[in-house]
Design a protein around this motif. Structure first.
Motif, PDB file in Angstrom:
ATOM      1  N   ARG A  30      -0.264   0.661  19.015  1.00  0.00           N
ATOM      2  CA  ARG A  30      -1.395   0.617  19.810  1.00  0.00           C
ATOM      3  C   ARG A  30      -2.337   1.481  19.020  1.00  0.00           C
ATOM      4  O   ARG A  30      -3.706   1.005  19.114  1.00  0.00           O
ATOM      5  CB  ARG A  30      -1.070   1.246  21.027  1.00  0.00           C
ATOM      6  N   ILE A  31      -1.894   2.604  18.638  1.00  0.00           N
ATOM      7  CA  ILE A  31      -2.822   3.588  17.799  1.00  0.00           C
ATOM      8  C   ILE A  31      -3.753   2.881  16.622  1.00  0.00           C
ATOM      9  O   ILE A  31      -4.790   2.715  16.355  1.00  0.00           O
ATOM     10  CB  ILE A  31      -2.343   4.826  17.462  1.00  0.00           C
ATOM     11  N   GLN A  32      -2.867   1.841  15.854  1.00  0.00           N
ATOM     12  CA  GLN A  32      -3.470   1.242  14.752  1.00  0.00           C
ATOM     13  C   GLN A  32      -4.565   0.269  14.974  1.00  0.00           C
ATOM     14  O   GLN A  32      -5.229  -0.275  14.415  1.00  0.00           O
ATOM     15  CB  GLN A  32      -2.326   0.631  13.974  1.00  0.00           C
ATOM     16  N   ARG A  33      -3.972  -0.406  16.389  1.00  0.00           N
ATOM     17  CA  ARG A  33      -4.937  -1.420  16.802  1.00  0.00           C
ATOM     18  C   ARG A  33      -6.264  -0.710  17.350  1.00  0.00           C
ATOM     19  O   ARG A  33      -7.248  -1.328  17.951  1.00  0.00           O
ATOM     20  CB  ARG A  33      -4.436  -2.269  17.949  1.00  0.00           C
ATOM     21  N   GLY A  34      -6.447   0.642  17.609  1.00  0.00           N
ATOM     22  CA  GLY A  34      -7.476   1.418  17.996  1.00  0.00           C
ATOM     23  C   GLY A  34      -7.493   1.534  19.428  1.00  0.00           C
ATOM     24  O   GLY A  34      -8.540   1.872  19.895  1.00  0.00           O
ATOM     25  N   ARG A 230      -1.867  10.073  11.215  1.00  0.00           N
ATOM     26  CA  ARG A 230      -1.332   8.734  11.389  1.00  0.00           C
ATOM     27  C   ARG A 230      -1.692   8.431  12.895  1.00  0.00           C
ATOM     28  O   ARG A 230      -1.829   7.361  13.525  1.00  0.00           O
ATOM     29  CB  ARG A 230       0.110   8.459  11.040  1.00  0.00           C
ATOM     30  N   TRP A 231      -1.293   9.226  13.947  1.00  0.00           N
ATOM     31  CA  TRP A 231      -1.446   9.171  15.329  1.00  0.00           C
ATOM     32  C   TRP A 231      -2.988   9.489  15.851  1.00  0.00           C
ATOM     33  O   TRP A 231      -2.897   9.594  16.870  1.00  0.00           O
ATOM     34  CB  TRP A 231      -0.527  10.131  15.983  1.00  0.00           C
ATOM     35  N   LYS A 232      -3.658   9.748  14.854  1.00  0.00           N
ATOM     36  CA  LYS A 232      -5.236  10.089  15.321  1.00  0.00           C
ATOM     37  C   LYS A 232      -5.382  11.315  16.186  1.00  0.00           C
ATOM     38  O   LYS A 232      -6.187  11.346  17.165  1.00  0.00           O
ATOM     39  CB  LYS A 232      -5.892   8.810  15.551  1.00  0.00           C
ATOM     40  N   VAL A 233      -4.386  12.105  16.000  1.00  0.00           N
ATOM     41  CA  VAL A 233      -4.709  13.458  16.829  1.00  0.00           C
ATOM     42  C   VAL A 233      -5.648  14.269  15.780  1.00  0.00           C
ATOM     43  O   VAL A 233      -6.595  14.787  16.376  1.00  0.00           O
ATOM     44  CB  VAL A 233      -3.283  14.136  16.898  1.00  0.00           C
ATOM     45  N   LYS A 234      -5.514  14.050  14.722  1.00  0.00           N
ATOM     46  CA  LYS A 234      -6.469  14.987  13.728  1.00  0.00           C
ATOM     47  C   LYS A 234      -7.373  13.799  12.994  1.00  0.00           C
ATOM     48  O   LYS A 234      -6.382  13.011  12.104  1.00  0.00           O
ATOM     49  CB  LYS A 234      -5.781  15.835  12.918  1.00  0.00           C
ATOM     50  N   MET A 235      -8.407  13.694  12.944  1.00  0.00           N
ATOM     51  CA  MET A 235      -9.039  12.373  12.343  1.00  0.00           C
ATOM     52  C   MET A 235      -9.546  12.655  10.654  1.00  0.00           C
ATOM     53  O   MET A 235      -9.996  11.874  10.013  1.00  0.00           O
ATOM     54  CB  MET A 235     -10.251  12.020  13.171  1.00  0.00           C
ATOM     55  N   ALA A 236      -9.723  14.098  10.230  1.00  0.00           N
ATOM     56  CA  ALA A 236     -10.370  14.321   8.978  1.00  0.00           C
ATOM     57  C   ALA A 236      -9.621  15.556   8.714  1.00  0.00           C
ATOM     58  O   ALA A 236      -9.010  16.600   9.246  1.00  0.00           O
ATOM     59  CB  ALA A 236     -11.835  14.415   8.945  1.00  0.00           C
ATOM     60  N   SER A 237      -9.453  15.692   7.389  1.00  0.00           N
ATOM     61  CA  SER A 237      -8.890  16.867   6.657  1.00  0.00           C
ATOM     62  C   SER A 237      -9.746  18.036   6.824  1.00  0.00           C
ATOM     63  O   SER A 237     -10.837  17.775   6.487  1.00  0.00           O
ATOM     64  CB  SER A 237      -8.326  16.581   5.303  1.00  0.00           C
ATOM     65  N   ASN A 238      -9.245  19.273   6.550  1.00  0.00           N
ATOM     66  CA  ASN A 238      -9.863  20.335   6.900  1.00  0.00           C
ATOM     67  C   ASN A 238     -11.045  20.370   5.380  1.00  0.00           C
ATOM     68  O   ASN A 238     -11.967  20.677   5.825  1.00  0.00           O
ATOM     69  CB  ASN A 238      -9.059  21.702   6.622  1.00  0.00           C
ATOM     70  N   ASP A 239     -10.634  19.954   4.464  1.00  0.00           N
ATOM     71  CA  ASP A 239     -11.454  19.941   3.375  1.00  0.00           C
ATOM     72  C   ASP A 239     -12.596  18.996   3.269  1.00  0.00           C
ATOM     73  O   ASP A 239     -13.789  19.187   3.062  1.00  0.00           O
ATOM     74  CB  ASP A 239     -10.631  19.597   1.966  1.00  0.00           C
ATOM     75  N   ASP A 240     -12.196  17.962   3.701  1.00  0.00           N
ATOM     76  CA  ASP A 240     -13.265  16.745   4.025  1.00  0.00           C
ATOM     77  C   ASP A 240     -14.399  17.409   5.205  1.00  0.00           C
ATOM     78  O   ASP A 240     -15.543  17.026   4.865  1.00  0.00           O
ATOM     79  CB  ASP A 240     -12.807  15.410   4.448  1.00  0.00           C
TER      80      ASP A 240
END
Length: 329
Positions: A30-34, A230-240
């Motif tokens: 489900r998460i991968q499907r957005g 992967r679960w889209k709890v966190k969407m970007a890394s700290n460095d990014d």
């Protein structure tokens, strides 16, 4: 946001092993499907725990973050500045209410979240444990700290948990006004008298270190797992996120003729990324864990507010239970 990561590492091995493989596979599909995950949907225990941690810490940061700016409402230069800052602080507290409501959908009562905050059990952003000595400090918070928050919040608004994403959409819309207000105030100081420029530069010097800490430790030190991404709890890394902030705001700071207090800061032509002096991560950890310049003072303010508001909460509970209080004479 830093804190709770070690708990995640301890939980990861056990929690995922105890989950139903079929349900877990359907959840990840489900998460991968957005698709958005809603409160009544099945979710792994680890997903729920990490969302509660992240959302309530975000809510705490909005509440505590209103304090350094709130002290400048009566001292802001001019009536319009006072009104604008008052509206901004009110918005920040409102953001906390939205976030606590989102966290409550995951099963943790708001009262427990507040108790965990004032007792030091829950964390909040490191940057709100520093003093705002001058009006320029308040302006720096309104512009650059809010700018960093928008970078983080825009990323997470594309996450997988519906209530959090919807709260962030509204928060980001309001934060964009805060950002414009802060930018306008900084421009006024940076293009003003020599004394105003000096005050603005001194504030930037004070806040640059905490701003570089704001996005959390570098990816090589981060305790966050690939599972959260992967679960889209966190969407970007700290460095990014740190690089995105530098891309967007270093040129704007330089345009105002201000100097960033980092002699190593430059855009690397080979990598396309910013090189900078490595922040003091030991200071970051000390502040996050309660040993910053104003940790104790900020929590004491919240503790006092909670104690003074107890009679209101008690009265509301009695009304809800039909236990009416005798009116005061």
């Amino acid at each position: 946001m830093y804190g709770g990561g070690n708990t995640f590492e301890k939980l990861q091995g056990t929690d995922l092993q105890n989950e139903d493989p079929q349900k877990l596979a359907e959840f990840e599909a489900r998460i991968q499907r957005g698709e958005k995950i809603e409160p009544a949907d099945w979710m792994p225990a680890l997903y729920r725990k990490q969302l509660v941690r992240m959302i309530e810490q975000h809510g705490h940061s909005e509440i505590i973050g209103a304090l350094p700016e709130g002290t400048w409402i009566t001292r802001a230069p001019g009536f319009k500045r006072k009104l604008s800052l008052m509206a901004k602080v009110q918005d920040e507290v409102g953001h906390a209410q939205l976030l606590y409501a989102a966290a409550e959908t995951l099963g943790k009562p708001r009262e427990q979240m507040i108790d965990d905050l004032i007792n030091g059990k829950s964390k909040y952003s490191n940057i709100f444990n520093y003093p705002a000595f001058t009006w320029a400090d308040a302006c720096t918070i309104s512009w650059l700290v809010d700018a960093g928050a928008i970078v983080n919040q825009l990323a997470n608004s594309r996450g997988s948990y519906g209530p959090y994403c919807r709260a962030l959409e509204r928060i980001c819309a309001e934060e964009s006004f805060h950002l414009k207000y802060g930018h306008h105030a900084v421009i006024h100081l940076a293009t003003g008298t020599p004394k105003q420029r000096e005050m603005m530069q001194a504030a930037l010097n004070r806040w640059w270190g905490p701003l570089m800490h704001f996005f959390g430790p570098p990816d090589k030190m981060s305790v966050h797992s690939e599972t959260l991404m992967r679960w889209k709890v966190k969407m970007a890394s700290n460095d990014d996120m740190r690089q995105q902030f530098l891309d967007m705001y270093v040129p704007k700071i330089w345009e105002l003729g201000l100097t960033i207090p980092d002699p190593l800061l430059r855009k690397n032509e080979e990598t396309g990324k910013w090189d900078y002096t490595e922040p003091d991560w030991e200071e970051f950890k000390r502040v996050i864990n309660g040993d910053g310049p104003l940790n104790k003072e900020r929590l004491a303010v919240r503790r006092t507010a909670e104690e003074r508001g107890k009679w209101v909460r008690d009265a509301m509970k009695k009304v809800a239970a039909k236990e009416y209080v005798t009116p005061l004479a």
